[in-house]
Design a protein around this motif. Structure first.
Motif, mmCIF file in Angstrom:
data_model
loop_
_atom_site.group_PDB
_atom_site.id
_atom_site.type_symbol
_atom_site.label_atom_id
_atom_site.label_comp_id
_atom_site.label_asym_id
_atom_site.label_seq_id
_atom_site.Cartn_x
_atom_site.Cartn_y
_atom_site.Cartn_z
ATOM 1 N N MET A 101 -47.877 -1.260 49.109
ATOM 2 C CA MET A 101 -47.001 -0.414 48.295
ATOM 3 C C MET A 101 -45.720 -0.156 49.077
ATOM 4 S SD MET A 101 -47.787 0.464 45.301
ATOM 5 C CE MET A 101 -46.598 1.759 45.005
ATOM 6 N N VAL A 102 -44.601 -0.272 48.385
ATOM 7 C CA VAL A 102 -43.343 0.163 48.970
ATOM 8 C C VAL A 102 -42.864 1.335 48.127
ATOM 9 C CG1 VAL A 102 -40.973 -0.444 49.534
ATOM 10 C CG2 VAL A 102 -42.776 -2.138 49.827
ATOM 11 N N VAL A 103 -42.571 2.449 48.771
ATOM 12 C CA VAL A 103 -42.130 3.636 48.049
ATOM 13 C C VAL A 103 -40.822 4.116 48.661
ATOM 14 C CG1 VAL A 103 -42.704 6.009 47.411
ATOM 15 C CG2 VAL A 103 -44.518 4.292 47.555
ATOM 16 N N GLY A 104 -39.854 4.398 47.798
ATOM 17 C CA GLY A 104 -38.572 4.890 48.284
ATOM 18 C C GLY A 104 -38.367 6.353 47.921
ATOM 19 N N VAL A 105 -37.915 7.128 48.885
ATOM 20 C CA VAL A 105 -37.571 8.532 48.617
ATOM 21 C C VAL A 105 -36.072 8.679 48.813
ATOM 22 C CG1 VAL A 105 -37.954 10.931 49.262
ATOM 23 C CG2 VAL A 105 -39.823 9.282 49.450
ATOM 24 N N ASP A 106 -35.418 9.137 47.767
ATOM 25 C CA ASP A 106 -33.959 9.214 47.758
ATOM 26 C C ASP A 106 -33.549 10.647 48.126
ATOM 27 O OD1 ASP A 106 -31.277 8.953 47.144
ATOM 28 O OD2 ASP A 106 -31.610 9.296 45.005
ATOM 29 N N ILE A 107 -32.791 10.766 49.210
ATOM 30 C CA ILE A 107 -32.502 12.096 49.759
ATOM 31 C C ILE A 107 -31.111 12.588 49.372
ATOM 32 C CG2 ILE A 107 -32.265 13.426 51.872
ATOM 33 C CD1 ILE A 107 -34.010 11.519 53.269
ATOM 34 N N GLN A 108 -31.022 13.825 48.957
ATOM 35 C CA GLN A 108 -29.742 14.520 48.773
ATOM 36 C C GLN A 108 -28.700 13.634 48.100
ATOM 37 O OE1 GLN A 108 -28.836 15.837 52.710
ATOM 38 N NE2 GLN A 108 -30.357 17.454 52.652
ATOM 39 N N ASP A 109 -29.086 13.153 46.947
ATOM 40 C CA ASP A 109 -28.240 12.184 46.276
ATOM 41 C C ASP A 109 -27.884 12.683 44.878
ATOM 42 O OD1 ASP A 109 -26.896 9.827 46.329
ATOM 43 O OD2 ASP A 109 -28.664 8.621 46.822
ATOM 44 N N LYS A 110 -26.894 12.066 44.295
ATOM 45 C CA LYS A 110 -26.622 12.295 42.875
ATOM 46 C C LYS A 110 -27.376 11.219 42.102
ATOM 47 C CE LYS A 110 -22.720 14.910 43.707
ATOM 48 N NZ LYS A 110 -22.833 16.338 43.626
ATOM 49 N N GLU A 111 -27.974 11.606 41.004
ATOM 50 C CA GLU A 111 -28.818 10.651 40.298
ATOM 51 C C GLU A 111 -28.046 9.397 39.897
ATOM 52 O OE1 GLU A 111 -31.386 12.299 37.346
ATOM 53 O OE2 GLU A 111 -31.764 10.338 36.438
ATOM 54 N N ALA A 112 -26.831 9.580 39.408
ATOM 55 C CA ALA A 112 -26.052 8.430 38.945
ATOM 56 C C ALA A 112 -25.812 7.451 40.097
ATOM 57 C CB ALA A 112 -24.728 8.895 38.369
ATOM 58 N N ASN A 113 -25.452 7.976 41.268
ATOM 59 C CA ASN A 113 -25.200 7.114 42.418
ATOM 60 C C ASN A 113 -26.464 6.400 42.844
ATOM 61 O OD1 ASN A 113 -22.756 8.314 42.244
ATOM 62 N ND2 ASN A 113 -22.928 9.497 44.138
ATOM 63 N N ALA A 114 -27.582 7.142 42.794
ATOM 64 C CA ALA A 114 -28.852 6.554 43.199
ATOM 65 C C ALA A 114 -29.228 5.404 42.278
ATOM 66 C CB ALA A 114 -29.944 7.621 43.192
ATOM 67 N N ARG A 115 -29.038 5.632 40.965
ATOM 68 C CA ARG A 115 -29.375 4.575 40.006
ATOM 69 C C ARG A 115 -28.487 3.350 40.221
ATOM 70 N NH1 ARG A 115 -32.791 5.801 36.013
ATOM 71 N NH2 ARG A 115 -33.396 7.988 35.797
ATOM 72 N N GLU A 116 -27.244 3.596 40.516
ATOM 73 C CA GLU A 116 -26.316 2.498 40.781
ATOM 74 C C GLU A 116 -26.788 1.697 41.997
ATOM 75 O OE1 GLU A 116 -23.775 1.092 39.457
ATOM 76 O OE2 GLU A 116 -23.354 -0.174 41.216
ATOM 77 N N PHE A 117 -27.233 2.429 43.026
ATOM 78 C CA PHE A 117 -27.742 1.790 44.252
ATOM 79 C C PHE A 117 -28.952 0.920 43.923
ATOM 80 C CE2 PHE A 117 -30.422 1.744 48.066
ATOM 81 C CZ PHE A 117 -29.517 1.485 49.081
ATOM 82 N N MET A 118 -29.889 1.481 43.110
ATOM 83 C CA MET A 118 -31.110 0.742 42.781
ATOM 84 C C MET A 118 -30.790 -0.487 41.933
ATOM 85 S SD MET A 118 -33.369 4.120 42.089
ATOM 86 C CE MET A 118 -34.549 3.337 41.029
ATOM 87 N N ARG A 119 -29.799 -0.344 41.029
ATOM 88 C CA ARG A 119 -29.400 -1.483 40.195
ATOM 89 C C ARG A 119 -28.812 -2.573 41.074
ATOM 90 N NH1 ARG A 119 -27.919 1.603 36.069
ATOM 91 N NH2 ARG A 119 -25.870 2.015 36.935
ATOM 92 N N ARG A 120 -27.979 -2.140 42.001
ATOM 93 C CA ARG A 120 -27.269 -3.083 42.852
ATOM 94 C C ARG A 120 -28.222 -3.959 43.647
ATOM 95 N NH1 ARG A 120 -22.440 -1.377 46.925
ATOM 96 N NH2 ARG A 120 -22.377 -3.290 48.148
ATOM 97 N N PHE A 121 -29.324 -3.369 44.136
ATOM 98 C CA PHE A 121 -30.266 -4.145 44.935
ATOM 99 C C PHE A 121 -31.495 -4.541 44.137
ATOM 100 C CE2 PHE A 121 -27.744 -1.834 48.060
ATOM 101 C CZ PHE A 121 -27.273 -2.908 48.801
ATOM 102 N N ASP A 122 -31.428 -4.268 42.817
ATOM 103 C CA ASP A 122 -32.479 -4.748 41.935
ATOM 104 C C ASP A 122 -33.852 -4.228 42.371
ATOM 105 O OD1 ASP A 122 -33.428 -6.027 39.789
ATOM 106 O OD2 ASP A 122 -33.495 -8.032 40.695
ATOM 107 N N PHE A 123 -33.929 -2.944 42.687
ATOM 108 C CA PHE A 123 -35.190 -2.338 43.153
ATOM 109 C C PHE A 123 -36.223 -2.363 42.037
ATOM 110 C CE2 PHE A 123 -33.896 0.690 46.847
ATOM 111 C CZ PHE A 123 -33.608 -0.417 47.618
ATOM 112 N N THR A 124 -37.410 -2.872 42.327
ATOM 113 C CA THR A 124 -38.493 -2.830 41.333
ATOM 114 C C THR A 124 -39.646 -1.952 41.810
ATOM 115 O OG1 THR A 124 -39.389 -4.862 42.251
ATOM 116 C CG2 THR A 124 -37.974 -5.066 40.323
#
Lengths: 189, 659, 174
Positions: free
Chosen positions: C95-118
């Motif tokens: 299992m790979v689990v990511g915890v996103d710290i002190q972020d804005k949701e929109a920026n986080a989603r953009e980050f995940m889209r950019r690296f195609d996180f599944t």
């Protein structure tokens, strides 16, 4: 730097190198802030970052929280306590401390929790046991030893003087006279 | 071009310096006056060369010559000229060049001033001072070259750390460096005294004024640093027991001990070894502190980059320690003091105790600073020693010092009779106790604060007592009017009364420190526009956010209206500065500074749509007293060191005006 | 000079040695007391995928990564490695689990889209999980074995070699 998140790993200050496009970045940042401020609602209002208290203000509770937080090291700062640091993580830690206090946890329990997560490093004041007793004890030992030494030296010198010559050395008498003069104006005039 | 030239100038200066060391020592040993004259010229030439290097680097900084790495690191095209200039001491290499320039300047001043005096000491004084310079030049030639070239040449530089782009940056480091370099003069004389074996009081009397001036700069640097930190760093405090702060505090403590203990040697010819040890410690601690901050072995606010510099500093520190303590050991036979005391209850004893406490505090700070390193070496665990520890341990020691500050200046030299004690201390003690009782009645309950106040009152009492008795006696014996008598008293024994004024300043600062740290109130809250946050008698209304572009950054600020007891008081605009090269914003604090209470506001977070913002509001009572105390200390030192003639002139003019 | 006198300057030798020792330490590297301890449990609202708790992952080796979209460049450097590791070893139960710290949701989603996180990622409101894991910077990565013990903590961007070695270690143990 002290107040900033200098220690976040991968801090970009060094990595970004020389900025040819500095103006561009400035303009970009500027636009971001400006859009957000001028046109309300465009920027997402949702924020993960810390908000301060929501409940009613309770000075005793806050004082207690502050006392505990000031003994914890802000792990992303340099030599600032969780109580003083303006960083986001410190804010979250303050909130956590407040929550734990409200749950009835004691100061020691809260400290123990942070130590179990961050190690002894998180305590700004070393716990007084084992090896750490050195850092707490040595200063006082050193000062007492120093004071004792001064006493011994002073006593030896006093004895030496009494043995040497009870009569007053003329040079010294002159000095005393000058001292008095300095303090109280001309003597015998 | 400048890069090559600058590097060459430094290299040449290194050669000249080494020549000066050799010519001084050999000239003195061979008794060749011409060699000594040549060495003096070399000292002056060395100063000129380093001045040239400074000009070259400043020229490169002002003209944004990014072919020099240092310039690219510390300035941008857009920087204001004054910050371009200040870039000289904004980073490691430049700050070493500045230090070396001050070192060269002081050496040149010493040589110019004493060229025809102290013929036995001077060659070695020159040698030691030039030896120190040689170290800094070596450092720049092999470890931290401020003229190192950069290729390819970047279109723009990286710029100073934004925190350094404040006017204070122009002053604070200069003061500290002047203090540090200043202590090298008495150190050099002390070493010369040991080398020549002329360990009498000669070196002390020559360097007395140098020492006091160095102490003044160091004190000024420390106070100014606190003030700067308080107004700009945005956490509401002024001192964090950071390694670099400790690095400036430790030589200050031993330097202060030195200033006091030399008085005993001047009077009684005792404590020869002790004074040599103190000045050696002071200089070693300066180098030690610089090593700490330049080597990066302790995480510190001001830690500069590492590299060979740390190792070179450590080697130099080892050299200084071996050389100076080796000399003390070598001359131990001549240093046997003929200590004699009339009585244990005397000013000598009070001064000795004062030295013990000062050095003890210094030891505490030293121990606390390196303890994490020790713990890691021995136990293998990372730990912290921070503010709570230092406060806890240094407060009782500081109290002891405060008490001695009251006793020392008034207790008699030699033997204090019961009569002397009663006459000098009865009234101040009673006044202090009465003051403490009044404060307790007014509701001050914290034992520490009460004790601090009683001791402070005691010291103030003794100072006032001393001034009034002295003035009254003088007025009576000379028939002068009270004010005239006061002024002449001040001018006639400037060291004594100037010293008392310094003490007064210290007490004022201590009152500020005690009250502001115990009675500080703070509150953090998130507000929507129009909402109000109240702390104590104050209320702060949030009127909205605004943003604007500044030459180097974007400023977002909140418009606040502060009220006191319901009445409008002051507008405040705390903000955050966003720099393109920095990830996180920098606080831009706003406060209403007042002599008895500061209202201090930090904008800690905000929503970008302006719908809310979080503020931290602090009430810092009497914190200004710390800075006022610093000012009083400055005044006192000026009284001590001003040249006699200048003062006599002033006195005459004043008299003429009165007449 | 007698040997006794020589002791005076020699007294400074221990200090010099201690300071020299300082060059071998890194003031920024703070070992975590959690290594070889059971991983603290947590529940997290995963972006677009309901809830995830460490409890439910019992028996699976876990790579727990703390990141943020504002953490440039380190998080950007290691992001592709996280995703590729997940794709490579998912079948073996990792299992790979990511915890996103002190972020804005929109920026986080953009980050995940950019690296195609599944793999599952979620925010950490109040930084509760981060503090519970003693996180002091991003990125930080914890490797948790099948027994739910933390075997290793890495601070800073991951390298492929380190990732491979640590993943093999937690895959093996059972």
């Amino acid at each position: 730097m002290r107040s900033q998140q200098a220690a976040w790993a991968g801090s970009p200050t060094g990595a970004s190198g020389y900025r040819g496009g500095r103006r561009a970045i400035l303009a970009l940042a500027w636009a971001l802030v400006w859009i957000g401020l001028v046109i309300p609602g465009v920027a997402p209002a949702a924020s993960g970052s810390a908000k301060a208290d929501a409940g009613p203000w309770n000075p005793e509770l806050e004082e207690h929280v502050r006392e505990i937080a000031s003994g914890l090291r802000c792990v992303v700062c340099q030599n600032l306590s969780v109580a003083d640091s303006p960083s986001d993580l410190a804010k979250e830690m303050r909130n956590l401390v407040r929550e734990l206090v409200q749950q009835g946890k004691s100061r020691e329990e809260i400290q123990a929790y942070f130590v179990s997560r961050y190690g002894e490093f998180v305590l700004l004041s070393p716990p007084k046991r084992g090896f750490n007793l050195l850092v707490w004890g040595l200063p006082f030992v050193a000062i007492l030893a120093g004071a004792w030494g001064v006493y011994l030296v002073a006593r030896r010198w006093t004895l030496r003087r009494e043995e040497a010559e009870p009569a007053v050395d003329p040079v010294y008498a002159e000095r005393v006279r000058r001292d008095l003069q300095e303090r109280e104006g001309p003597v015998g005039s | 071009m400048i890069s090559t030239l600058g590097g060459f100038v430094l290299f040449f200066a290194l050669g000249v310096t080494l020549y000066a060391v050799a010519a001084s020592v050999m000239g003195a040993r061979a008794g060749r006056e011409d060699w000594l004259a040549s060495a003096r010229n070399a000292v002056l030439a060395h100063f000129c060369l380093v001045t040239l290097a400074i000009f070259l680097l400043e020229y490169a900084l002002i003209t944004s010559d990014f072919s020099i790495r240092y310039v690219a690191n510390t300035s941008t095209r857009g920087s204001l000229t004054r910050y371009k200039i200040a870039g000289l001491w904004g980073s490691l290499e430049g700050s070493i060049l500045l230090w070396e320039w001050l070192q060269a300047l002081f050496a040149a001043l010493v040589v110019a001033r004493y060229s025809d005096r102290h013929r036995h000491l001077m060659p070695y004084v020159q040698a030691v001072l030039q030896g120190i310079s040689a170290f800094f030049l070596l450092l720049m030639t092999f470890g931290a070259n401020p003229f190192a070239p950069l290729f390819p040449i970047p279109p723009d530089g990286r710029g100073l750390n934004p925190l350094l782009e404040v006017t204070d940056m122009l002053i604070h480091p200069l003061l500290l460096y002047l203090g540090y370099v200043g202590f090298s003069v008495p150190f050099a004389f002390a070493m010369a005294a040991l080398i020549t074996g002329r360990v009498s009081e000669e070196w002390l009397t020559i360097t007395r004024r140098w020492t006091v001036v160095a102490w003044l700069f160091l004190t000024g640097g420390i106070f100014y640093g606190g003030w700067w930190s308080y107004r700009t760093l945005g956490w509401g405090g002024y001192w964090a027991w950071d390694p670099v702060e400790n690095a400036s505090f430790m030589p200050w403590l031993t330097g202060t001990a030195f200033i006091h203990s030399v008085m005993i040697q001047e009077r009684k010819r005792m404590l020869k070894v002790w004074n040599l040890v103190l000045i050696t410690l002071t200089f070693s601690l300066v180098i030690f502190g610089t090593f700490l901050t330049r080597s990066g072995i302790l995480g510190s606010v001001h830690a500069f980059a590492d590299g060979p510099v740390g190792v070179m500093f450590l080697a130099f520190l080892a050299l200084v320690l071996f050389f100076s303590f080796g000399l003390v050991a070598y001359r131990a036979d001549r240093l046997k003091g003929h200590g004699e005391l009339d009585s244990i209850v005397s000013r000598e004893s009070a001064f000795l105790l004062n030295n013990v406490v000062l050095v003890g505090i210094c030891f505490t700070v030293f121990l606390g600073t390196i303890f994490p390193l020790l713990a890691e070496a021995i136990r293998g665990t990372k730990m912290s020693v921070g503010t709570p520890y230092f406060n806890r341990v240094s407060v009782p020691l500081g109290m002891a010092l405060l008490l001695l500050m009251g006793i020392g200046p008034l207790i008699a030299w030699g033997r204090a009779s019961l009569n002397n004690l009663k006459r000098n201390f009865l009234k101040p003690s009673l006044a202090a106790l009465a003051g403490g009782a009044i404060l307790a009645a007014l509701g001050v309950r914290q034992a520490e604060v009460l004790a601090a106040f009683v001791f402070c009152f005691f010291v103030i009492g003794t100072i006032v007592f001393e001034f009034t008795v002295g003035t009254r006696t003088r007025a009576k014996t000379t028939g002068e009017r009270f004010l005239t008598a006061f002024a002449t008293l001040l001018l006639k024994s400037r060291r004594r009364y100037g010293g008392l004024i310094v003490h007064l300043g210290v007490v004022v600062a201590i009152i500020g420190i005690a009250v502001s740290s115990v009675y500080k109130v703070e509150r953090e809250q998130t507000l929507k526009p129009g909402e109000t946050l109240s702390v104590g008698p104050y209320a702060v209304r949030f009127d909205g956010l605004a943003a604007g572009e500044r030459p180097t950054h974007i400023l977002v600020w909140a418009n606040l209206m502060a009220f006191k007891d319901g009445k409008p008081l002051h507008e405040l605009t705390p903000g955050q500065r966003f720099y393109p090269n920095q990830q996180s914003p920098f606080a831009s604090v706003d406060a209403r500074y007042h002599w008895n209470e500061d209202l201090y506001v930090i904008l800690s977070a905000f929503e970008r749509d302006g719908s809310s913002a979080t503020f931290k509001v602090l009430i810092n009572p009497m914190i200004s007293w710390i800075w006022i105390g610093g000012g009083v200390i400055l005044l006192g030192v000026i009284v001590v060191v001003l040249p006699e003639r200048r003062l006599a002139l002033l006195a005459i003019r004043a008299k003429a005006q009165v007449a | 000079m007698s040997w006794k006198k020589a002791l005076i300057p020699l007294a400074s030798v221990p200090l010099i040695i201690l300071l020299a020792y300082g060059f071998r330490t890194d003031p920024k590297a703070i070992p975590s007391p959690l290594v070889r301890q059971p991983a603290p449990g947590f529940r997290m609202a995963v972006y677009d995928a309901g809830e995830l708790s460490l409890e439910t992952l019992k028996g699976k080796p876990v790579v727990l990564n703390f990141w943020a979209s504002w953490c440039y460049p380190a998080c950007y450097e290691e992001a592709p490695l996280l995703e590729s590791t997940w794709r490579k070893y998912e079948a073996q139960g990792l299992m790979v689990v990511g915890v996103d710290i002190q972020d804005k949701e929109a920026n986080a989603r953009e980050f995940m889209r950019r690296f195609d996180f599944t793999f599952p990622n979620g925010p950490d409101p109040g930084s509760k999980i981060s503090i519970d894991y003693g996180v002091y910077g991003v990125p930080e990565t914890f490797f948790i074995d099948r027994q739910g013990r933390i075997t290793h903590k890495h601070v800073g961007a991951l390298t492929p070699a380190l990732m491979e070695a640590q993943v093999q270690a937690i895959l093996k143990g059972n």
